[in-house]
Design an enzyme around this catalytic site. Structure first.
Site, short mmCIF file in Angstrom:
data_model
loop_
_atom_site.label_atom_id
_atom_site.label_comp_id
_atom_site.label_asym_id
_atom_site.label_seq_id
_atom_site.Cartn_x
_atom_site.Cartn_y
_atom_site.Cartn_z
N CYS A 131 0.74 -1.20 -0.01
CA CYS A 131 -0.01 0.00 -0.05
C CYS A 131 0.93 1.16 0.10
CB CYS A 131 -0.94 0.14 1.11
SG CYS A 131 -0.14 -0.35 2.80
N HIS A 239 -3.13 5.93 5.28
CA HIS A 239 -1.63 6.11 5.63
C HIS A 239 -1.30 7.40 5.19
CE1 HIS A 239 -1.66 2.12 6.70
NE2 HIS A 239 -1.20 1.33 5.64
#
Length: 338
Positions: A131, A239
């Site tokens: 990711c 994130h």
């Protein structure tokens, strides 16, 4: 016309659930959907487009015989064990684990960067990158067009969601326990995450680094060297990353802003004087990667620094995989004729 049959392996996890939402939201053309899970989730039911689907037990049989695309998010061990079973009848396996990312016969794809790589897949597998790598390369790709990026330094600020649904629940539980004066439950992370940051996200390799270096080179077809420090923070979802790049020729802040604002998958959010910059609180649930705090690097005349934030379960996982499948439907003859 033949029907389009899609499978989701690992449907009960955080990413599996996001697959259901994104496939529905984007009206992905599915005639038949099959859901697979472990013994723990087999028999459970999930709604998709108004119809109830029962989770089948993943086993070594011919259940994937007519499947065109299988979205797999059940961990590296499961991916390795079942890859041949999933692909043996011709299904394209889009794998969200780390199992095949650095396999020379498996393309590692972020559609904004290297979509066409997905067409050449000797093993019938396309890998979804980590990711943090996905989010970073989406933003670096438009800058690479302005001047070749030679070096990348990145610090990630990764939310609990990166470790799955149970990890998100653990963080929430810890805050409650601590407020009640109880000892916090610690099982999904190496340490307590509530009121803390942990400078480790994955299993360390021999040189103490995790995976962004090689993945970035493979996706961007570049010799750029990438040094990363990955940190787990106590946000729940999304994130963020602080990124420094060194390019062959200097790029101005204005050029960088313009390129990022125009790039697919990116949204510019950059007005620090008004306290406007990307934050996990705002980027959760969104498709794009948000970019702000674009500045000249004071330590390097060919350097730029920026901040980005994005939803790790969407673009960092499920959305990227679905975008790969959408590209294949358009450009892969075997699928586009359907």
């Amino acid at each position: 016309t033949r029907i389009m049959k899609v499978a989701i392996v690992g449907v009960s996890g955080a990413v599996g659930q996001e697959f259901l939402r994104i496939l529905s939201e984007r009206a992905f053309p599915i005639d038949e959907l099959v859901l697979f899970g472990s013994e723990r989730s087999a028999g459970q039911t999930y709604m998709f487009n108004g119809k109830e689907h029962v989770v089948k037990l993943l086993q070594h049989n011919d259940d994937f015989q007519d499947v065109d695309i299988a979205f797999v998010s059940a961990g590296g061990g499961t991916s390795k064990e079942f890859a041949d079973t999933i692909t043996k009848h011709g299904a394209v396996m889009i794998d969200n684990s780390s199992a095949f990312r650095m396999d020379a016969e498996v393309p590692l794809v972020v559609p904004e960067c290297n979509a066409a790589d997905a067409l050449n897949r000797p093993r019938g597998i396309v890998a979804n990158p980590n990711c943090t790598t996905i989010m970073m390369v989406v933003v670096l790709q438009p800058l690479e067009q302005l001047s070749h990026i030679k070096r990348i330094r990145v610090s990630s600020y990764q939310s609990a969601s990166g470790a799955g649904a149970a990890a998100m629940a653990e963080l929430q539980t810890q805050y409650g326990q601590l407020l009640n004066g109880e000892k916090p439950t610690v099982s999904r992370f190496p340490h307590q995450l509530a009121y803390n940051v942990i400078p480790q996200v994955d299993v360390f390799t021999d040189n103490g680094y995790t995976k962004m270096f090689h993945e970035t080179q493979k996706i961007m077809h570049t010799d750029a060297k990438c040094s990363a420090t990955c940190v787990r923070v106590s946000s729940l979802r999304s994130h963020s990353e602080s990124v420094w790049i060194e390019t062959e020729h200097p790029i101005t802040v204005e050029e960088a802003r313009k390129a990022i604002a125009a790039a697919p998958g990116c949204t510019l959010k950059d007005d620090p004087s008004q306290c406007i910059y990307p934050m996990p609180l705002d980027t959760g649930g969104k498709d794009d990667i948000f970019v702000g705090r674009i500045r000249k690097d004071l330590a390097d005349e060919n350097g730029l620094t920026l901040w980005l934030s994005g939803d790790q379960i969407r673009k960092g996982a499920a959305l990227n995989a679905v975008q790969i499948a959408e590209y294949l439907l358009k450009h892969d003859e075997r699928l586009s004729k359907k």
